[in-house]
Write a protein that holds these residues in place. Structure first.
Motif, PDB file in Angstrom:
ATOM      1  N   MET A 161       7.950  -1.860  12.401  1.00  0.00           N
ATOM      2  CA  MET A 161       6.704  -2.567  12.645  1.00  0.00           C
ATOM      3  C   MET A 161       5.837  -1.766  13.608  1.00  0.00           C
ATOM      4  SD  MET A 161       4.809  -5.251  12.057  1.00  0.00           S
ATOM      5  CE  MET A 161       5.871  -6.556  11.416  1.00  0.00           C
ATOM      6  N   ALA A 162       4.599  -1.487  13.218  1.00  0.00           N
ATOM      7  CA  ALA A 162       3.655  -0.757  14.056  1.00  0.00           C
ATOM      8  C   ALA A 162       2.892  -1.728  14.955  1.00  0.00           C
ATOM      9  CB  ALA A 162       2.688   0.028  13.171  1.00  0.00           C
ATOM     10  N   PRO A 163       2.239  -1.212  16.003  1.00  0.00           N
ATOM     11  CA  PRO A 163       1.531  -2.093  16.942  1.00  0.00           C
ATOM     12  C   PRO A 163       0.431  -2.928  16.296  1.00  0.00           C
ATOM     13  CG  PRO A 163       1.838   0.078  17.913  1.00  0.00           C
ATOM     14  CD  PRO A 163       2.273   0.180  16.485  1.00  0.00           C
ATOM     15  N   ASP A 164      -0.154  -2.464  15.187  1.00  0.00           N
ATOM     16  CA  ASP A 164      -1.243  -3.204  14.555  1.00  0.00           C
ATOM     17  C   ASP A 164      -0.755  -4.206  13.512  1.00  0.00           C
ATOM     18  OD1 ASP A 164      -0.417  -1.546  12.550  1.00  0.00           O
ATOM     19  OD2 ASP A 164      -2.369  -0.619  12.169  1.00  0.00           O
ATOM     20  N   GLY A 165       0.556  -4.424  13.435  1.00  0.00           N
ATOM     21  CA  GLY A 165       1.087  -5.406  12.495  1.00  0.00           C
ATOM     22  C   GLY A 165       1.404  -4.877  11.124  1.00  0.00           C
ATOM     23  N   HIS A 166       1.215  -3.574  10.901  1.00  0.00           N
ATOM     24  CA  HIS A 166       1.640  -2.987   9.631  1.00  0.00           C
ATOM     25  C   HIS A 166       3.159  -2.788   9.650  1.00  0.00           C
ATOM     26  CE1 HIS A 166      -2.551  -1.616   8.541  1.00  0.00           C
ATOM     27  NE2 HIS A 166      -2.064  -1.946   7.359  1.00  0.00           N
ATOM     28  N   GLY A 171      13.012  -4.535  15.609  1.00  0.00           N
ATOM     29  CA  GLY A 171      11.875  -5.319  15.140  1.00  0.00           C
ATOM     30  C   GLY A 171      11.211  -6.018  16.316  1.00  0.00           C
ATOM     31  N   PRO A 172      10.251  -6.890  16.064  1.00  0.00           N
ATOM     32  CA  PRO A 172       9.569  -7.605  17.140  1.00  0.00           C
ATOM     33  C   PRO A 172      10.460  -8.657  17.792  1.00  0.00           C
ATOM     34  CG  PRO A 172       8.815  -8.371  14.999  1.00  0.00           C
ATOM     35  CD  PRO A 172       9.689  -7.189  14.728  1.00  0.00           C
ATOM     36  N   GLU A 188       0.849  -1.191   0.000  1.00  0.00           N
ATOM     37  CA  GLU A 188       0.000   0.000   0.000  1.00  0.00           C
ATOM     38  C   GLU A 188       0.887   1.244   0.000  1.00  0.00           C
ATOM     39  OE1 GLU A 188      -3.463   1.980   2.900  1.00  0.00           O
ATOM     40  OE2 GLU A 188      -2.393   0.141   3.493  1.00  0.00           O
ATOM     41  N   ARG A 189       0.488   2.280  -0.719  1.00  0.00           N
ATOM     42  CA  ARG A 189       1.244   3.531  -0.782  1.00  0.00           C
ATOM     43  C   ARG A 189       0.476   4.636  -0.069  1.00  0.00           C
ATOM     44  NH1 ARG A 189       4.976   2.295  -4.844  1.00  0.00           N
ATOM     45  NH2 ARG A 189       5.117   0.026  -4.773  1.00  0.00           N
ATOM     46  N   LYS A 195       2.684  -2.648   4.576  1.00  0.00           N
ATOM     47  CA  LYS A 195       2.009  -3.920   4.299  1.00  0.00           C
ATOM     48  C   LYS A 195       1.632  -4.554   5.631  1.00  0.00           C
ATOM     49  CE  LYS A 195       1.873  -7.696   1.097  1.00  0.00           C
ATOM     50  NZ  LYS A 195       2.450  -8.232  -0.165  1.00  0.00           N
ATOM     51  N   GLN A 196       0.428  -5.116   5.680  1.00  0.00           N
ATOM     52  CA  GLN A 196      -0.037  -5.790   6.883  1.00  0.00           C
ATOM     53  C   GLN A 196       0.655  -7.151   6.983  1.00  0.00           C
ATOM     54  OE1 GLN A 196      -2.733  -4.659   9.183  1.00  0.00           O
ATOM     55  NE2 GLN A 196      -1.633  -6.165  10.383  1.00  0.00           N
TER      56      GLN A 196
END
Length: 378
Positions: A353-358, A269-270, A54-55, A372-373
């Motif tokens: 990496m964002a908290p929602d997995g993006h 990263g995670p 996604e852009r 990207k999710q």
């Protein structure tokens, strides 16, 4: 007539030869040994995980070089730096954006020191602090030990508040050369390892040299324990670990080398679980482009690198896009690689990496931010 033609042709050839061998160039190349690239094999076997990302629009700018996440009100905000000086806030739900401020330079690496203060490595101006609520910009440092900081590149912050950042070249300043890309190419092509890693301590306002001798010191990421720092050396396709505290303080080692591309940013990263240990910290390393076969082949040929600098820019070796993020541990173990061999999102510098997995993917030259999710690998 034929004699005149031959004389003229000979003169042109002589002048061209003199130009290619004698014309001054800005680099004084040093020979070095480039390990033979293994290419996209083994841990780096091709995949398309990052295809069709996604852009997200970032406005009338380009080069969202780095990404920082601020968790707020049960959600989060995305911040990116732009190559025209902008610090931009993006709502990850509505994808609306706000330009917080303009540093007046070229902000590259960004990292939150606390809820409001974003620390910025500005390639033209030095190390800065931006209050993201008010837009206030404060210069923290632009020199160390009487020498100017010519190319502040990336930044991270230790648990004790000390700020670590890279000064990618002490010879080819980004502002003096006129662009971050041009200066980086000169530092890497010359390969005299003038890059260094610096620290700035807000408690006493002192800037110090932590380590030097890097062929374009680039991404910087702190280990969560606060005792060591991971540093990308773009010119040798490697990542170093430098101990800045604890029993190994002062030690330095290459944790991963001979990468298949030019590494750029590095971000936490995670956590992952490995066979014999749980909750292991990981880091995302962005490979901004494929390696240059020509540069590797001429690593020990300073004359050829000087000659290349005399050619028109379109004839010089150029970067080949290959979107590539590598997830590693602090000891260099590869957890996974995320790729798009088409290079559709150009010159990807790194990822967060964002908290929602993006997974948000940054770039040196793109006019958008990519995401990207993904499910973090645990």
């Amino acid at each position: 007539m034929m004699k005149k033609f031959l004389f003229g042709a000979g003169a042109v050839i002589a002048l061209t030869g003199a130009y290619l061998t004698l014309w001054p160039v800005p680099i004084d190349p040093a020979p070095w040994d480039a390990e033979a690239s293994l290419g996209y094999t083994g841990d780096f076997a091709p995949n398309t995980t990052l295809a069709d990302m996604e852009r997200i629009a970032i406005g009338q700018t380009y080069g969202p070089e780095d990404v920082a996440i601020r968790e707020k009100d049960g959600g989060y905000e995305v911040y990116v730096s732009g190559h025209k000086g902008e610090i931009i806030k993006i709502d990850p739900v509505t994808l609306t954006r706000t330009t917080i401020t303009n540093t007046g330079g070229v902000p590259l690496g960004i990292e939150f020191a606390n809820e409001t203060d974003l620390i910025v490595a500005d390639a033209y101006l030095g190390l800065m602090s931006v209050n993201v609520d008010t837009g206030a910009v404060n210069l923290l440092t632009n020199s160390v030990d009487g020498t100017p900081i010519l190319y502040a590149d990336d930044v991270d912050i230790a648990p004790n508040g000390v700020i670590y950042f890279s000064d990618a070249s002490t010879k080819f300043g980004a502002k003096a050369i006129g662009s971050t890309m041009a200066a980086s190419l000169l530092e890497i092509m010359e390969h005299r390892k003038t890059g260094r890693v610096l620290s700035y301590d807000p408690r006493d306002g002192v800037t110090r040299v932590v380590a030097d001798g890097f062929s374009f010191s680039n991404g910087v990421a702190m280990h969560p324990d606060g005792q060591s720092l991971l540093v990308v050396e773009t010119g040798t396709y490697s990542v170093h670990r430098i101990w800045v505290d604890g029993p190994r303080k002062g030690k330095r080692e290459v944790i991963i080398g001979n990468l298949p591309g030019f590494p750029d940013n590095i971000n936490p990263g995670p956590l992952v679980d490995l066979p014999n240990v749980t909750s292991v910290p990981t880091f995302y390393v962005g490979l901004i482009s494929q390696r240059s076969d020509w540069l590797d082949a001429n690593a020990r040929k300073p004359f050829m690198r000087k000659l290349a600098m005399r050619l028109p820019e379109r004839l010089r070796p150029s970067a080949v896009d290959y979107t590539h993020i590598v997830q590693i541990t602090a000891d260099g173990q590869v957890i996974q690689t995320l790729q798009d061999p088409s290079g559709d999102y150009p010159q990807a510098t790194g990822a967060v990496m964002a908290p929602d997995g993006h997974l948000y993917v940054s770039s040196l030259s793109a006019t958008t931010l990519a995401r990207k999710q993904l499910n973090p690998k645990n």
